[in-house]
Scaffold this active site. Structure first.
Site, short mmCIF file in Angstrom:
data_model
loop_
_atom_site.label_atom_id
_atom_site.label_comp_id
_atom_site.label_asym_id
_atom_site.label_seq_id
_atom_site.Cartn_x
_atom_site.Cartn_y
_atom_site.Cartn_z
N TYR A 31 -27.77 -18.18 19.03
CA TYR A 31 -26.77 -18.60 20.03
C TYR A 31 -25.36 -18.23 19.61
O TYR A 31 -24.44 -19.03 19.73
CB TYR A 31 -26.88 -20.11 20.31
CG TYR A 31 -28.27 -20.57 20.64
CD1 TYR A 31 -29.05 -19.92 21.60
CD2 TYR A 31 -28.84 -21.67 19.99
CE1 TYR A 31 -30.32 -20.34 21.91
CE2 TYR A 31 -30.12 -22.10 20.29
CZ TYR A 31 -30.86 -21.43 21.26
OH TYR A 31 -32.13 -21.86 21.56
N HIS A 32 -25.19 -16.98 19.16
CA HIS A 32 -23.88 -16.50 18.72
C HIS A 32 -23.46 -15.22 19.44
O HIS A 32 -23.05 -14.25 18.80
CB HIS A 32 -23.87 -16.25 17.20
CG HIS A 32 -24.18 -17.44 16.37
ND1 HIS A 32 -24.64 -17.34 15.07
CD2 HIS A 32 -24.09 -18.77 16.63
CE1 HIS A 32 -24.82 -18.55 14.58
NE2 HIS A 32 -24.50 -19.43 15.52
N PRO A 33 -23.52 -15.16 20.77
CA PRO A 33 -23.05 -13.96 21.46
C PRO A 33 -21.55 -13.77 21.22
O PRO A 33 -20.79 -14.74 21.18
CB PRO A 33 -23.35 -14.25 22.94
CG PRO A 33 -23.36 -15.73 23.04
CD PRO A 33 -23.93 -16.21 21.73
#
Length: 551
Positions: free
Chosen positions: A468-470
């Site tokens: 969850y690190h775009p």
């Protein structure tokens, strides 16, 4: 008639709350902060252990999904983004990782002048309220409370650290300080047992100021333009179309999905993408939505030989007791994210700074909070953190509620595949150390039979998940593919900036909330054109033999 402000900040997330606070420190400046989401008062947001709930709740998060990923056998990965005051800092895992010093030096080498480590460190320290005091790397008294949760009371946390030392790695007492590389305690943004989001740390203190106007439930349709100048925004609220004017600047803080999406909806971006979506091209900027990067990870799980894990606390009665203690006293297992030890290592010789990260968890469970099996277990989340693969984000139409097309292109580069092979092999070696012997049972996953390169590659394709690190979709730089310049201004435009994780040139080695807050702190000074904090010249702990040794 449209009301006029000096600044309009779009998005009350990890960056937007910081901007709202810092800009309104000047009483002569009027700021409008727009957010589509609503209140963050839910217990499930504020209680750290409930972190899996808000990210999977439509009320609090945009539930984006990627396109079928070619490198993952066509799987579509979940990509939740905050839709609430505090943005993703109100739904994330609260892990505080600044990144490695060389990550920021890499930014500067790629054209983001002034964003090297020595210039970024003062802004990390400005935000910091580090429980254990001040030194050249850490500080007390900032808005963002950082600590170690329950101080590793479960013996599995320290066993994991000791296993890393026994395997030949360094001990890192503070991976956000002198040296990132090694095994040590993990830090989290929690204060007095409460999630310390940017809404709590920055926005709520600023909301007492008369020069800040916060509007929730505001769906941004587009940035309004006059030629090449941003003049304001058009948004919808309670079924009505509204507009607001910015006398100085519009600042996008909508995140790595929302910011490129809003630029494209406003006619700023790659011409072909805009035309395909039926959007008039107002400013051709080919890099908008390109350069997408993310972290992947998987869970290496073992059965535990002792009944000391969180798997024994997942029944309704124990959950009730945990929640009740937290509600009454803000203590106990409800007051931590449970990631209390960690590690950063290099995958092979010749890598100058770490590219693998570990989060240790004294439980074997999924992100939705469900147990992976019956009985006791533990797991370590592991991922290759410096991917070479690049993806993109593109709007499909002019409808701001239609999710954009997101393609990460995970594992398209051979170095990324090799990085995950090393994740499997190095983790097995670490977990086989004597410190884990009293606790280590059989391997649940990947499973002892997953050994060859082909077997590992197949298992990773089927099981790896987004961390969850775009990021990096409006990258800083000066070349034709850059979206913003090193002062965070959209290239070729006036009165328009982007300040959030989308402007990272490359993804940092670690979770992204801390560097996003740093970017917003420094970006606020750039917006105000006030004296920038002087750079800090400090030593950086590096492995002296990195050219020839992996540890």
């Amino acid at each position: 008639m449209a009301e006029q402000y000096d600044y309009i900040v779009v998005g009350a997330g990890s960056a937007g709350c910081v901007l709202a606070n810092r800009l309104t420190e000047d009483p002569d400046v009027r700021v409008l902060l727009l957010e589509f989401g609503g209140s963050d008062k839910s217990m499930f947001i504020q209680m750290p252990t409930a972190l899996s709930i808000p990210m999977n709740t439509d009320r609090f998060a945009w539930q984006f999904h990627s396109e079928p990923e070619p490198g993952l056998g066509g799987r579509r990965l979940h990509c939740p983004r905050g839709k609430v005051l505090g943005g993703s800092s109100s739904i994330n895992g609260m892990v505080y990782v600044r990144g490695h010093a060389r990550d920021f030096d890499e930014w500067a080498r790629q054209g983001a002048a002034g964003w090297d480590y020595r210039h970024c460190l003062p802004y990390f320290r400005k935000a910091d309220d580090w429980k254990h005091g001040s030194d050249p790397y850490r500080a007390r008294g900032g808005p963002l409370s950082v600590n170690n949760g329950n101080e590793m009371k479960n013996p599995l946390y320290r066993a994991f650290i000791q296993a890393g030392v026994e395997a030949g790695y360094m001990h890192a007492e503070d991976y956000n300080g002198f040296r990132q590389e090694g095994f040590g305690p993990m830090h989290m943004t929690v204060r007095n047992g409460i999630r310390w989001s940017t809404a709590n740390a920055y926005l709520k203190p600023a909301m007492t100021r008369r020069n800040l106007h916060v509007i929730t439930g505001a769906l941004i349709h587009r940035i309004t333009l006059s030629g090449k100048r941003a003049t304001g925004v058009e948004y919808q609220r309670a079924g009505k179309t509204c507009s607001a004017l910015a006398g100085r600047e519009v600042i996008l803080c909508a995140g790595s999905v929302g910011s490129p999406q809003l630029l494209q909806l406003s006619g700023i971006g790659p011409g072909q993408v805009l035309q395909s979506a039926g959007i008039r091209v107002r400013h051709e900027l080919p890099g908008v939505g390109e350069n997408l990067q993310d972290h992947l990870e998987f869970y290496f799980q073992f059965r535990c030989l002792q009944d000391i894990t969180l798997n024994g606390k997942l029944d309704w009665w124990h959950r009730f007791l945990i929640g009740a203690r937290w509600h009454l006293f803000r203590t106990g297992l409800g007051a931590t994210n449970h990631f209390e030890s960690c590690a950063f290592v290099r995958s092979r010789p010749g890598i100058e700074w770490p590219d693998i990260q570990y989060h240790f968890l004294p439980a074997a469970m999924r992100y939705d909070g469900r147990a992976a099996f019956r009985g006791h277990g533990f797991q370590v989340h592991v991922g290759h953190n410096k991917p070479a693969s690049r993806g993109r984000i593109r709007i499909r139409s002019g409808d701001p509620l239609e999710p954009p097309s997101i393609l990460f292109n995970y594992l398209q580069h051979e170095s990324d595949k090799e990085g995950f092979r090393q994740c499997v092999r190095l983790t097995r070696e670490i977990m086989s150390q004597p410190a884990m012997t009293p606790y280590r049972g059989s391997e649940i996953q990947p499973g002892e039979g997953v050994r060859s390169d082909a077997d590992i590659d197949h298992w990773i394709r089927q099981n790896v998940e987004s961390a969850y690190h775009p990021s990096c979709t409006c990258r800083m730089g000066t070349d034709d593919g850059a979206v913003v310049d090193p002062d965070t201004r959209v290239r070729g435009m006036e009165g328009l900036r982007v300040i959030d994780s989308s402007i990272f040139p490359t993804i940092t080695n670690g979770n992204l909330n801390a560097p996003t807050i740093m970017v917003a702190e420094r970006g606020a000074d750039l917006v105000r054109a006030k004296g920038m904090l002087p750079p800090d010249d400090v030593d950086v702990g590096m492995a002296k033999n990195w050219q020839t040794c992996q540890r």
